[in-house]
Enzyme design. Structure first.
Site, short mmCIF file in Angstrom:
data_model
loop_
_atom_site.label_atom_id
_atom_site.label_comp_id
_atom_site.label_asym_id
_atom_site.label_seq_id
_atom_site.Cartn_x
_atom_site.Cartn_y
_atom_site.Cartn_z
N TYR A 155 19.32 -5.83 -119.41
CA TYR A 155 20.27 -4.84 -119.89
C TYR A 155 19.90 -4.15 -121.20
O TYR A 155 20.06 -2.95 -121.34
CB TYR A 155 21.65 -5.50 -120.08
CG TYR A 155 22.66 -4.61 -120.76
CD1 TYR A 155 23.38 -3.67 -120.02
CD2 TYR A 155 22.88 -4.68 -122.13
CE1 TYR A 155 24.30 -2.82 -120.64
CE2 TYR A 155 23.80 -3.83 -122.76
CZ TYR A 155 24.50 -2.91 -122.01
OH TYR A 155 25.39 -2.08 -122.61
N ASN A 172 16.95 -7.60 -136.87
CA ASN A 172 17.56 -7.63 -135.54
C ASN A 172 17.54 -9.07 -135.07
O ASN A 172 16.50 -9.73 -135.11
CB ASN A 172 16.75 -6.74 -134.57
CG ASN A 172 17.17 -6.91 -133.11
OD1 ASN A 172 16.35 -6.79 -132.20
ND2 ASN A 172 18.44 -7.17 -132.86
N GLY A 173 18.69 -9.54 -134.63
CA GLY A 173 18.77 -10.92 -134.16
C GLY A 173 19.96 -11.59 -134.80
O GLY A 173 20.83 -10.92 -135.37
N GLY A 188 22.33 -0.16 -131.18
CA GLY A 188 23.33 -0.28 -132.21
C GLY A 188 23.99 1.04 -132.50
O GLY A 188 23.32 1.96 -132.97
N CYS A 213 20.90 -5.25 -133.10
CA CYS A 213 20.40 -4.05 -133.75
C CYS A 213 19.02 -3.59 -133.29
O CYS A 213 18.36 -4.27 -132.52
CB CYS A 213 20.27 -4.29 -135.25
SG CYS A 213 21.52 -5.35 -135.92
P1 AMP Z 1 32.66 -6.36 -118.45
O1 AMP Z 1 33.47 -5.16 -118.11
O2 AMP Z 1 33.19 -7.07 -119.68
O3 AMP Z 1 32.48 -7.30 -117.29
O4 AMP Z 1 31.22 -5.87 -118.88
C1 AMP Z 1 30.26 -5.59 -117.91
C2 AMP Z 1 29.53 -4.34 -118.25
O5 AMP Z 1 29.11 -4.40 -119.61
C3 AMP Z 1 28.30 -4.19 -117.39
O6 AMP Z 1 28.38 -2.93 -116.75
C4 AMP Z 1 27.13 -4.26 -118.33
O7 AMP Z 1 26.24 -3.19 -118.10
C5 AMP Z 1 27.71 -4.14 -119.70
N1 AMP Z 1 27.19 -5.15 -120.64
C6 AMP Z 1 26.72 -6.37 -120.40
N2 AMP Z 1 26.35 -7.00 -121.53
C7 AMP Z 1 26.60 -6.14 -122.54
C8 AMP Z 1 26.42 -6.18 -123.94
N3 AMP Z 1 25.94 -7.24 -124.56
N4 AMP Z 1 26.77 -5.10 -124.64
C9 AMP Z 1 27.28 -4.02 -124.05
N5 AMP Z 1 27.48 -3.93 -122.73
C10 AMP Z 1 27.14 -4.97 -121.97
#
Ligand code: AMP
Length: 498
Positions: A271, A129-130, A54, A28
C-alpha cells in the site's frame, strides 16, 4: 546569535497550529540534497513526489555555508512550497526536507520536521521516517537528567542524544544516538559540513541514493528522484550510514548489532509506496500486479468482472483480472480532490469521507457478478460503504478479494494504523467480516502468497525476510515503550491556541 544559527525571520508559524497532540507518530517521507544551487527548490519538488507518505505538514531546512533556513508549514507541499518567496528564503546548496503523515489529533507546528537544534558543535537539522519503539522511555530518562523537550515527536529524542553524546564529530554523535534507539528509521540529517543518511539495522523503512549531475540526493522513494531528473544509484543498505560532503560520499556500517538479514516493511509493497517507485530495484507496481495474480490463483471465483477499489486496489485488480481471464473495469470512480479516507479523525466523518471519495459507475456493475479488489481492510469502513454502493448500482453478486492478509496488529514502525481493538480482523473471523461488510464471499491473500509475490518461495518462519508485523504480530524489535518497562508520562500538556 552565533554565526551559524537559525535565522528567526524564516520560521513560519501557521495560524492553523492548534492543540497539542499526545502521540508519537512519524509516518513520513524524507529528502536531502547536497551541492546544488537550487537545493531548496529540488527538495520542494522531491517532497511533492513523496506527498502520499505524509499530507499533514511539510518542512525544509537549508544551509548556505553561514546560516540555516527553516520553513515548516501545516498543509500540503504544493500549497506551501510553490511560492517563489518561500523557496527564495531557503538559501544555500544543501537542504533536507520532510512530509508528515496525518493521524488523529490536531497538527502541531512544533512537531513538524525537520527539527533543528543549536548544538555545541554547530547547527544540526534532522528529519525522520519511521517510528522509534523506545523513544518515550529514553525521553523520560533524558528529562530526569534535565533535558527540555519542545515537541512530542520521537525525532527530538535523536537530537537530545546527539547533543549529549561524548563523541566528537556529528556523524559519530549521530551513530552513538542511533545505537541507543530501537524501532524503524530512515533519517536524513544536515550539519554545517555534511548531509547524512541512515537506515536502521533492519532496513524497515526505505531510503534511496540518487545522483543529479554529480550532486547526491537522498529520498524515501525513487519517484522523488524521477521528479528532479536524478539517476537512481542504489538503496541505502540496512544499517548503513552515508555521509555526503564536498569530498564525495562515504559509507559506514557502524551499528553494534546489525543482524545479517533485513526486515523491510512488506506493507510498503502492498500500500504505502507509490507504484512507480522501485524498492531494491523492483518496481512496486509490478509487485502489486503479481499480488493480484497470486490472489486470483488462491481464491478464484466465478464472476463477470473485476473492479478495483481505486486507487490502492488498482494494480492488484489488473493482476487478478489478467490471471483469472476476466474483464477489468473501472466500476468505481474516485474523486481525486479529496484526501485519503483513513486520515479523517472521527468515525462519522470517515463514513461520509468514503462517499465523497468514491462513486459507483452503474454502467459497469448493473446485473453483474462483481469481484471487488482492495489492498487491505483496516477498520472495515471503506469495504462496508463500497459494497453497499456496488449493490445499489445493481450488482448481482459481490465478491471481495483483499490483496494482503488480514491486518490484525498495529504497526509501531511508521505506518499509521489504529490500535488493535479497532482493526476489524482482530475482532472478527473472515466469515464474520464477510457478513459485516455484506459480501457473497470474502478472501484475503495468504502470507505465503504475499511472500511469493515479492519474489520469495514463501515466508521463512525462522527468519522472516520482511517486517510483516501488521499481519503476523511478529515484531522484529523490542517494543520497550509498550512493554511497561517504564511509566510513560503524559507527553504533552501544552495546548497551542495561536
Ligand atoms: P478501512 O476503511 O479502515 O477498512 O481502511 C481501508 C482502506 O484504507 C483501504 O482502501 C486501504 O487502501 C486504506 N489503507 C490501508 N492502510 C492505510 C494506512 N496506513 N493509511 C491510509 N490508508 C490506508
Amino acid at each position: 546569535m552565533s554565526e551559524h544559527t537559525l535565522s528567526p525571520e524564516t520560521l513560519t508559524v501557521s495560524p492553523v497550529d492548534a492543540e497539542g497532540d499526545d502521540r508519537f507518530h512519524d509516518e513520513c517521507g524524507v529528502f536531502g540534497v547536497y551541492g546544488h544551487t537550487d537545493a531548496g527548490a529540488l527538495t520542494a519538488l522531491g517532497l511533492n513526489a513523496l506527498q502520499h507518505r505524509g499530507q499533514e505538514a511539510a518542512g525544509i531546512v537549508s544551509f548556505d555555508g553561514r546560516q540555516f533556513y527553516n520553513e515548516r508549514h501545516i498543509g500540503l507541499v504544493g500549497d506551501n512550497f510553490t511560492k517563489q518567496a518561500v523557496i527564495g528564503r531557503l538559501k544555500g546548496h544543501r537542504a533536507i526536507g520532510h512530509t508528515r503523515y496525518s493521524t488523529t489529533g490536531a497538527p502541531v507546528l512544533r512537531n513538524v520536521q525537520p527539527l533543528y537544534a543549536e548544538l555545541a558543535g554547530g547547527g544540526f537539522a534532522v528529519a525522520h521516517n519511521g517510528n522509534l519503539t523506545n523513544a518515550q522511555t529514553l525521553q523520560r530518562k533524558l528529562q530526569d537528567r534535565g533535558s527540555i523537550f519542545q515537541s512530542t515527536s520521537d525525532t527530538e529524542t535523536i537530537i537530545h542524544l546527539v547533543a549529549m553524546s561524548a563523541q566528537q564529530s556529528f556523524v559519530d554523535r549521530l551513530i552513538d544516538a542511533l545505537n541507543q534507539l530501537e524501532g524503524a528509521y530512515a533519517v536524513v540529517a544536515l550539519s554545517e559540513k555534511k548531509l547524512i543518511g541512515v537506515r536502521d539495522p533492519l532496513g524497515v523503512r526505505p531510503l534511496v541514493l540518487g545522483d543529479l549531475e554529480g550532486t547526491y540526493v537522498l529520498a524515501s522513494e525513487t519517484c522523488a528522484l524521477d521528479i528532479i531528473g536524478a539517476r537512481y544509484v542504489r538503496d541505502v543498505e540496512p544499517g548503513e550510514v552515508v555521509v555526503i560532503t564536498k569530498n564525495g560520499i562515504q559509507s559506514l556500517k557502524p551499528f553494534e548489532q546489525t543482524p545479517n538479514h533485513s526486515r523491510f516493511c512488506i506493507f510498503e509493497y502492498v500500500y504505502f509506496a507509490r507504484p512507480d517507485s522501485s524498492v531494491n530495484g523492483t518496481n512496486v507496481y509490478s509487485i502489486r500486479k503479481r499480488i493480484g495474480e497470486e490472489l486470483a490463483r488462491e481464491s478464484g471465483v466465478d464472476a463477470d468482472v473485476v473492479v478495483p477499489v481505486p486507487d490502492s486496489g488498482t494494480p492488484a485488480a489488473i493482476g487478478y483480472a489478467h490471471e483469472a481471464g476476466l474483464p477489468f473495469e473501472l466500476g468505481i470512480i474516485r474523486n481525486h480532490y479529496v484526501g485519503r479516507t483513513f486520515i479523517q479523525p472521527t468515525d462519522s466523518i470517515r463514513h461520509m469521507g468514503v462517499k465523497l471519495k468514491h462513486n459507483a459507475n452503474r454502467a459497469m456493475l448493473d446485473g453483474k457478478r462483481v469481484i471487488l479488489v482492495d489492498d487491505s481492510i483496516v477498520r472495515g469502513t471503506t469495504s462496508l460503504k463500497i459494497v453497499q454502493m456496488v449493490r445499489e448500482a445493481g450488482a448481482k453478486e459481490v465478491h471481495m478479494r483483499i490483496a494482503s492478509p488480514p491486518t490484525r496488529d498495529s504497526c509501531f514502525y511508521g505506518v499509521d494504523t489504529p490500535e488493535k481493538s479497532k482493526l476489524i480482523a482482530s475482532r472478527m473471523t473472515i466469515e464474520e467480516m464477510a457478513e459485516y461488510i455484506k459480501v457473497d464471499s470474502l478472501a484475503f491473500l495468504t502470507i505465503d502468497g504475499l511472500y511469493r509475490a515479492v519474489g520469495e518461495a514463501g515466508r521463512n518462519g525462522e527468519v522472516p525476510q520482511y517486517c510483516d508485523a501488521c499481519f503476523t504480530g511478529d515484531y522484529p524489535t523490542p517494543l520497550t515503550d509498550r512493554s511497561g518497562a517504564g511509566e510513560i508520562r503524559q507527553l504533552n500538556r501544552l495546548v497551542e491556541v495561536s
